[in-house]
Motif scaffolding. Sequence first.
Motif, PDB file in Angstrom:
ATOM      1  N   PHE A  36      -9.877   4.443  -6.145  1.00  0.00           N
ATOM      2  CA  PHE A  36      -8.816   3.852  -6.376  1.00  0.00           C
ATOM      3  C   PHE A  36      -9.661   2.719  -5.800  1.00  0.00           C
ATOM      4  CE2 PHE A  36      -7.148   7.242  -3.826  1.00  0.00           C
ATOM      5  CZ  PHE A  36      -5.963   7.581  -3.299  1.00  0.00           C
ATOM      6  N   ALA A  37      -8.918   2.087  -7.283  1.00  0.00           N
ATOM      7  CA  ALA A  37      -9.656   0.608  -8.053  1.00  0.00           C
ATOM      8  C   ALA A  37      -7.708  -0.474  -8.065  1.00  0.00           C
ATOM      9  CB  ALA A  37      -9.573   0.858  -9.486  1.00  0.00           C
ATOM     10  N   VAL A  38      -8.406  -1.520  -6.353  1.00  0.00           N
ATOM     11  CA  VAL A  38      -7.500  -2.054  -6.206  1.00  0.00           C
ATOM     12  C   VAL A  38      -7.746  -3.366  -6.273  1.00  0.00           C
ATOM     13  CG1 VAL A  38      -6.233  -2.672  -3.629  1.00  0.00           C
ATOM     14  CG2 VAL A  38      -7.265   0.225  -3.816  1.00  0.00           C
ATOM     15  N   PRO A  39      -6.307  -3.575  -6.484  1.00  0.00           N
ATOM     16  CA  PRO A  39      -6.164  -5.229  -7.161  1.00  0.00           C
ATOM     17  C   PRO A  39      -5.053  -5.794  -5.651  1.00  0.00           C
ATOM     18  CG  PRO A  39      -4.120  -4.611  -8.417  1.00  0.00           C
ATOM     19  CD  PRO A  39      -5.079  -3.316  -7.693  1.00  0.00           C
ATOM     20  N   THR A  40      -6.145  -6.889  -4.951  1.00  0.00           N
ATOM     21  CA  THR A  40      -5.851  -6.720  -3.490  1.00  0.00           C
ATOM     22  C   THR A  40      -4.048  -7.923  -3.402  1.00  0.00           C
ATOM     23  OG1 THR A  40      -7.037  -9.263  -3.758  1.00  0.00           O
ATOM     24  CG2 THR A  40      -8.266  -7.388  -3.039  1.00  0.00           C
ATOM     25  N   GLU A  41      -4.139  -8.451  -4.500  1.00  0.00           N
ATOM     26  CA  GLU A  41      -2.690  -8.889  -4.411  1.00  0.00           C
ATOM     27  C   GLU A  41      -1.596  -8.172  -4.793  1.00  0.00           C
ATOM     28  OE1 GLU A  41      -0.887 -12.937  -6.817  1.00  0.00           O
ATOM     29  OE2 GLU A  41      -1.085 -11.116  -8.160  1.00  0.00           O
ATOM     30  N   LEU A  42      -2.188  -6.769  -4.770  1.00  0.00           N
ATOM     31  CA  LEU A  42      -0.997  -5.891  -4.427  1.00  0.00           C
ATOM     32  C   LEU A  42      -1.278  -5.385  -3.245  1.00  0.00           C
ATOM     33  CD1 LEU A  42      -0.831  -4.069  -8.246  1.00  0.00           C
ATOM     34  CD2 LEU A  42       0.775  -6.176  -7.413  1.00  0.00           C
ATOM     35  N   VAL A  43      -1.630  -4.866  -2.720  1.00  0.00           N
ATOM     36  CA  VAL A  43      -1.857  -4.320  -0.968  1.00  0.00           C
ATOM     37  C   VAL A  43      -1.273  -4.412   0.015  1.00  0.00           C
ATOM     38  CG1 VAL A  43      -3.062  -3.659   0.625  1.00  0.00           C
ATOM     39  CG2 VAL A  43      -4.306  -3.690  -1.969  1.00  0.00           C
ATOM     40  N   GLY A  44       0.334  -3.960   0.271  1.00  0.00           N
ATOM     41  CA  GLY A  44       1.365  -4.171   1.025  1.00  0.00           C
ATOM     42  C   GLY A  44       2.031  -5.429   0.342  1.00  0.00           C
ATOM     43  N   SER A  45       2.350  -5.881  -0.803  1.00  0.00           N
ATOM     44  CA  SER A  45       3.424  -6.138  -1.267  1.00  0.00           C
ATOM     45  C   SER A  45       4.204  -5.836  -1.612  1.00  0.00           C
ATOM     46  CB  SER A  45       2.931  -6.814  -2.956  1.00  0.00           C
ATOM     47  OG  SER A  45       2.691  -5.918  -3.938  1.00  0.00           O
ATOM     48  N   SER A  46       4.977  -4.447  -2.088  1.00  0.00           N
ATOM     49  CA  SER A  46       5.764  -3.512  -1.610  1.00  0.00           C
ATOM     50  C   SER A  46       6.055  -2.164  -1.104  1.00  0.00           C
ATOM     51  CB  SER A  46       6.403  -3.654  -3.596  1.00  0.00           C
ATOM     52  OG  SER A  46       5.534  -3.019  -4.293  1.00  0.00           O
ATOM     53  N   SER A  47       7.038  -1.479  -1.112  1.00  0.00           N
ATOM     54  CA  SER A  47       7.034  -0.278  -0.945  1.00  0.00           C
ATOM     55  C   SER A  47       6.049   0.718  -1.648  1.00  0.00           C
ATOM     56  CB  SER A  47       8.649   0.189  -0.367  1.00  0.00           C
ATOM     57  OG  SER A  47       9.364   0.137  -1.966  1.00  0.00           O
ATOM     58  N   ARG A  48       6.186   0.181  -2.746  1.00  0.00           N
ATOM     59  CA  ARG A  48       5.066   1.307  -3.719  1.00  0.00           C
ATOM     60  C   ARG A  48       3.647   1.003  -3.676  1.00  0.00           C
ATOM     61  NH1 ARG A  48       6.161  -1.367  -9.288  1.00  0.00           N
ATOM     62  NH2 ARG A  48       4.709   0.696  -9.651  1.00  0.00           N
ATOM     63  N   HIS A  49       3.943  -0.271  -3.125  1.00  0.00           N
ATOM     64  CA  HIS A  49       1.972  -0.642  -3.095  1.00  0.00           C
ATOM     65  C   HIS A  49       1.143  -0.519  -1.669  1.00  0.00           C
ATOM     66  CE1 HIS A  49       2.951  -2.648  -6.911  1.00  0.00           C
ATOM     67  NE2 HIS A  49       1.922  -2.344  -6.918  1.00  0.00           N
ATOM     68  N   LEU A  50       0.213   0.478  -1.555  1.00  0.00           N
ATOM     69  CA  LEU A  50      -0.443   0.647  -0.766  1.00  0.00           C
ATOM     70  C   LEU A  50      -1.038  -0.657   0.297  1.00  0.00           C
ATOM     71  CD1 LEU A  50      -3.232   2.692  -2.142  1.00  0.00           C
ATOM     72  CD2 LEU A  50      -1.939   3.920  -0.593  1.00  0.00           C
ATOM     73  N   SER A  51      -0.770  -0.062   1.458  1.00  0.00           N
ATOM     74  CA  SER A  51      -1.263  -1.251   2.488  1.00  0.00           C
ATOM     75  C   SER A  51      -2.689  -1.354   3.191  1.00  0.00           C
ATOM     76  CB  SER A  51      -0.522  -1.279   4.360  1.00  0.00           C
ATOM     77  OG  SER A  51      -0.934   0.416   4.358  1.00  0.00           O
ATOM     78  N   TRP A  52      -3.457  -2.424   4.001  1.00  0.00           N
ATOM     79  CA  TRP A  52      -3.926  -2.266   4.302  1.00  0.00           C
ATOM     80  C   TRP A  52      -4.932  -0.787   4.719  1.00  0.00           C
ATOM     81  CZ3 TRP A  52      -7.734  -4.863   1.102  1.00  0.00           C
ATOM     82  CH2 TRP A  52      -7.122  -6.108   0.638  1.00  0.00           C
ATOM     83  N   ASP A  53      -3.795  -0.284   5.991  1.00  0.00           N
ATOM     84  CA  ASP A  53      -4.263   0.392   6.609  1.00  0.00           C
ATOM     85  C   ASP A  53      -3.881   1.935   6.129  1.00  0.00           C
ATOM     86  OD1 ASP A  53      -3.960  -0.907   8.876  1.00  0.00           O
ATOM     87  OD2 ASP A  53      -1.943  -0.570   9.334  1.00  0.00           O
ATOM     88  N   ASP A  54      -3.881   1.973   5.099  1.00  0.00           N
ATOM     89  CA  ASP A  54      -3.473   3.233   3.964  1.00  0.00           C
ATOM     90  C   ASP A  54      -5.162   3.007   2.914  1.00  0.00           C
ATOM     91  OD1 ASP A  54      -0.707   4.190   4.192  1.00  0.00           O
ATOM     92  OD2 ASP A  54       0.215   2.360   3.005  1.00  0.00           O
ATOM     93  N   LEU A  55      -5.450   1.610   2.840  1.00  0.00           N
ATOM     94  CA  LEU A  55      -6.607   1.627   2.693  1.00  0.00           C
ATOM     95  C   LEU A  55      -8.028   2.294   3.285  1.00  0.00           C
ATOM     96  CD1 LEU A  55      -5.817  -1.435   0.095  1.00  0.00           C
ATOM     97  CD2 LEU A  55      -6.483   0.938  -1.275  1.00  0.00           C
ATOM     98  N   ARG A  56      -7.838   1.877   4.357  1.00  0.00           N
ATOM     99  CA  ARG A  56      -8.733   2.234   5.598  1.00  0.00           C
ATOM    100  C   ARG A  56      -9.170   4.220   6.036  1.00  0.00           C
ATOM    101  NH1 ARG A  56      -8.110  -2.837   7.514  1.00  0.00           N
ATOM    102  NH2 ARG A  56      -6.407  -2.195   8.619  1.00  0.00           N
ATOM    103  N   GLU A  57      -7.257   4.632   5.850  1.00  0.00           N
ATOM    104  CA  GLU A  57      -7.523   6.107   5.813  1.00  0.00           C
ATOM    105  C   GLU A  57      -8.007   7.110   5.099  1.00  0.00           C
ATOM    106  OE1 GLU A  57      -3.680   9.255   6.002  1.00  0.00           O
ATOM    107  OE2 GLU A  57      -3.108   7.053   6.008  1.00  0.00           O
TER     108      GLU A  57
END
Length: 80
Positions: A36-57
């Motif tokens: 998963f190539a993650v642009p950090t600005e988008l993490v948790g920014s909407s219901s469409r994007h993964l959260s930090w907890d999702d990424l840890r999981e």
Amino acid sequence: MHRNENYSGRQISLCFDDALITQKNLVEELGICATFAVPTELVGSSSRHLSWDDLRELQENGHEISCHSHRHNEWGEEGY
């Protein structure tokens, strides 16, 4: 990498851009690992994007989390 130790067929490598929930759902449904190539600005920014907890999981479940950039620019006609 396939999570099923008995798998002996062809293998592919999947890499997803933009950290979307639908991507996480897909790999969970198929039982496969991906990058998963993650642009950090988008993490948790909407219901469409993964959260930090999702990424840890995802990482705990064998997926690779890679750096995309902080911001996902729309280049349009300006080019790179």
